[in-house]
Every structure is written in C-alpha cells, then in structure tokens.
Design an enzyme around this catalytic site. Structure first.
Site, PDB file in Angstrom:
ATOM      1  N   HIS A 128      -1.542   0.831  -9.870  1.00  0.00           N
ATOM      2  CA  HIS A 128      -2.150  -0.205  -9.002  1.00  0.00           C
ATOM      3  C   HIS A 128      -2.536  -1.648  -9.902  1.00  0.00           C
ATOM      4  O   HIS A 128      -3.870  -1.951  -9.514  1.00  0.00           O
ATOM      5  CB  HIS A 128      -3.333   0.307  -8.250  1.00  0.00           C
ATOM      6  CG  HIS A 128      -3.495  -0.441  -6.801  1.00  0.00           C
ATOM      7  ND1 HIS A 128      -4.005   0.166  -5.658  1.00  0.00           N
ATOM      8  CD2 HIS A 128      -3.421  -1.633  -6.547  1.00  0.00           C
ATOM      9  CE1 HIS A 128      -3.986  -0.567  -4.769  1.00  0.00           C
ATOM     10  NE2 HIS A 128      -3.926  -1.908  -5.294  1.00  0.00           N
ATOM     11  N   ARG A 186       0.995  -1.073  -0.234  1.00  0.00           N
ATOM     12  CA  ARG A 186      -0.020  -0.091   0.112  1.00  0.00           C
ATOM     13  C   ARG A 186       0.660   1.350  -0.087  1.00  0.00           C
ATOM     14  O   ARG A 186       1.903   1.316   0.604  1.00  0.00           O
ATOM     15  CB  ARG A 186      -1.041  -0.043   1.035  1.00  0.00           C
ATOM     16  CG  ARG A 186      -2.056  -0.848   1.293  1.00  0.00           C
ATOM     17  CD  ARG A 186      -3.231  -0.690   0.255  1.00  0.00           C
ATOM     18  NE  ARG A 186      -4.101  -1.542   0.046  1.00  0.00           N
ATOM     19  CZ  ARG A 186      -4.347  -2.688  -0.928  1.00  0.00           C
ATOM     20  NH1 ARG A 186      -3.103  -3.187  -1.488  1.00  0.00           N
ATOM     21  NH2 ARG A 186      -5.154  -3.378  -0.948  1.00  0.00           N
ATOM     22  N   GLU A 241      -3.194   8.238  -3.993  1.00  0.00           N
ATOM     23  CA  GLU A 241      -3.806   7.386  -5.033  1.00  0.00           C
ATOM     24  C   GLU A 241      -5.142   7.737  -5.429  1.00  0.00           C
ATOM     25  O   GLU A 241      -5.855   7.544  -4.498  1.00  0.00           O
ATOM     26  CB  GLU A 241      -3.454   5.874  -4.604  1.00  0.00           C
ATOM     27  CG  GLU A 241      -3.619   4.692  -5.836  1.00  0.00           C
ATOM     28  CD  GLU A 241      -3.220   3.291  -5.147  1.00  0.00           C
ATOM     29  OE1 GLU A 241      -4.319   2.776  -5.733  1.00  0.00           O
ATOM     30  OE2 GLU A 241      -2.069   3.226  -4.675  1.00  0.00           O
TER      31      GLU A 241
END
Length: 317
Positions: free
Chosen positions: A275, A227, A256
């Site tokens: 991602h 993450r 993000e």
C-alpha cells in the site's frame, strides 16, 4: 481565521510539517497544531477549519465554530458524515494529492510486467527472458478521478490506446475512449493492462470477479491502486495459479495487510507492494495547497475545492 491541525499523521510524516506548510501559505491566519488529545479538545471550540485524518463525534461536539473539516485522506467513508452535516460542517478531501505518485506506481507496474522485471528480480540465476513492450498495448483505466486522469496523461508518450471506464461516460475524459460501467466487459476483452483506481463503494466492491477475470485476454495484467476489496481475491488467486491471466500488480489487497501465509505471496506473476502508492514526501505540501486555497475561498464566499457531497456517493469517478 483559526485553523487547527490534528495530531494523527499519514505515511510516517510528522504533522508538524503540515502545520508549517499551512503557516507558510496563510500569513495572517492563526494555525494551531495539537500534539495531544487534550490539546485537540482545548483548541477545537474556536477553530473555523479543522484538518486531519479523522474527526470523531466526541470532538465534533466541542467544535462550536467549525465551518469546514479538511480531511487529509481522499476517501471520507470513515468519517461521521451524517453528524458533520447535522452540525452544518462542510467536508473537503485530499483528492489530487496522490496523483503523481499513484500514477507513477501504476505505470511502473505496467513497465515491470511488460519488460518482465518482476521475473528478473526473483531469479537467482541468469535466465532468458521474453519481454514485450508497453508501446502499442491497450490500457483500460477504471475510474477517471484525479489518479485515473493522471495515469492517462502520463501514458500519452508511450503510444498506447487508452480506454476509460467511469460512472458518467458522458462527462468524457483524457482517454481515447470513455465507457460506462455497463461496457466494462467490452473494455476488459480488449486490454493488455487494466488499472483499477476507483473508490470503494457498494457498486465497486467485488467489481472484478470470476466473470471479469474470465473476460480478460490470457496475457492481460491487472493493476490495483484502488482498494483491495474491488477484486475478488480468491478468484484472482485461482486465475493466477492456472495461468489464465498474465499477472497482477497489487498495491492494495483483501485482506490487508496480506498475511505472511497468503497464497498470493507464492505466485510468480503477482507483484505485491505494501500500500505504498499513496506515499510521497510531498503529501503535506500538496494538501496544504488545497487547504490554503479553500481558506481563500471561504474569505471570498466562493465554492470549496474538493467539497464532499454528503448526500450522494460516487462509484467509478
């Protein structure tokens, strides 16, 4: 047994395919697919197992027969876990579904940096390169869950030395060494590559900050498939700008999505992907394997695969 597949999907894959994958594995069980919120509310009162990305409290209140919620994510921090526990609902997750694709992404990132492919991709003229080799390097893997173990296994043919860092080093792992969090700096100081694949918890938030970046050798590359918040982004930008580390391959960022004007985009030694490490066309097939196995375990009274322990949280596992 009655299973309900909720409508929200992952990675742009239609959830109808998930329902079909479950039907092909669970002949004799009723598999219902809800296409709309109304259909979810209508179907959930009689469902023994519900599976999907999330289960909000209003829907949970209608789940009179629910025994298990099979989350389609590996992480479950977004779920109302306390409410699920109060309703006597067990929770499972999708741990292991991402292992092949996320492992390949991490290894691909290491290969790209070792062979300087990221530089060649950005060049618009023929330029000399000074590639190195992944072989013979030391790779630290932070987090030895399914993805971390998958990365270690896939690194074996490359002839690298691997160091695993996990919350419970006494549990061992497939790496050449297994260390605890207190020895993270020792591992960082010896590494040419560091792969982050730990869950985001209070303990891992900001795990890699100025002190950790300063411990890395100047040619080390940081790979993040965990993450974005595991890394102190401002510190990383500073170290990359000054050439104090060799580079960073970031599949996840903080913030993000990464804004178009973020300084990371302008750094030659930052390789950023959107991602995408978790994306795979086999997602629902692998998840259906887990859920179908757990239906069998429910029938036999056995413990569930991937059951989430609601009363505790893991950090570097």
């Amino acid at each position: 047994m009655e299973l309900l597949v909720l409508r929200e999907g992952v990675h742009g894959i239609p959830t109808e395919s998930y329902a079909e994958a479950l039907r092909s594995r669970l002949d004799g069980h009723a598999i219902r697919y809800a296409r709309t919120p109304d259909e979810e509310r209508e179907a959930i009162p009689t469902a023994d197992v519900v599976t999907g990305l999330r289960l909000d409290r209003s829907l949970l209140e209608r789940a009179d027969a629910l025994d298990v919620f099979a989350c389609a994510y590996a992480g479950t921090g977004h779920l109302p876990l306390d409410a699920l526990a109060e309703h006597g609902v067990r929770v499972t997750n999708a741990a292991g579904v991402h292992t092949p694709n996320a492992s390949e992404q991490a290894i691909g990132s290491m290969l790209a940096f070792s062979r300087r492919l990221h530089e060649a991709a950005r060049a618009d003229t023929w330029q000399p390169a000074t590639p190195t080799e992944l072989s013979g390097s030391t790779v630290t893997i932070v987090g030895l869950g399914a993805i971390g173990r998958g990365i270690a296994k896939r690194l074996e043919p490359f002839g690298v030395t691997t160091i695993g860092v996990r919350r419970t080093p006494e549990s061992g792992g497939p790496t050449d060494e297994v260390l605890g969090p207190d020895s993270l700096h020792d591992a960082l100081a010896r590494s040419q590559f560091v792969v982050l694949c730990c869950p985001l918890t209070d303990e891992t938030r900001g795990l890699v900050g100025p002190e950790e970046l300063g411990t890395l050798p100047p040619d080390a590359v940081l790979v993040n498939v965990a993450r974005g918040e595991v890394i102190d982004t401002d510190a990383l930008v500073e170290y990359l700008r000054r050439g104090w580390i060799g580079g960073a391959a970031l599949d996840v960022t903080d913030p993000e999505p990464l804004p178009d004007d973020h300084p990371l985009w302008g750094l030659d030694d930052a390789l950023i992907t959107p991602h995408s490490a978790g994306s795979t066309p086999a997602y629902y097939e692998r998840l259906a394997d887990i859920v179908a196995e757990n239906v069998g375990r429910l029938d036999s009274g056995a413990s569930l695969r991937n059951e989430v322990r609601i009363e505790t949280s893991d950090d570097l596992e």
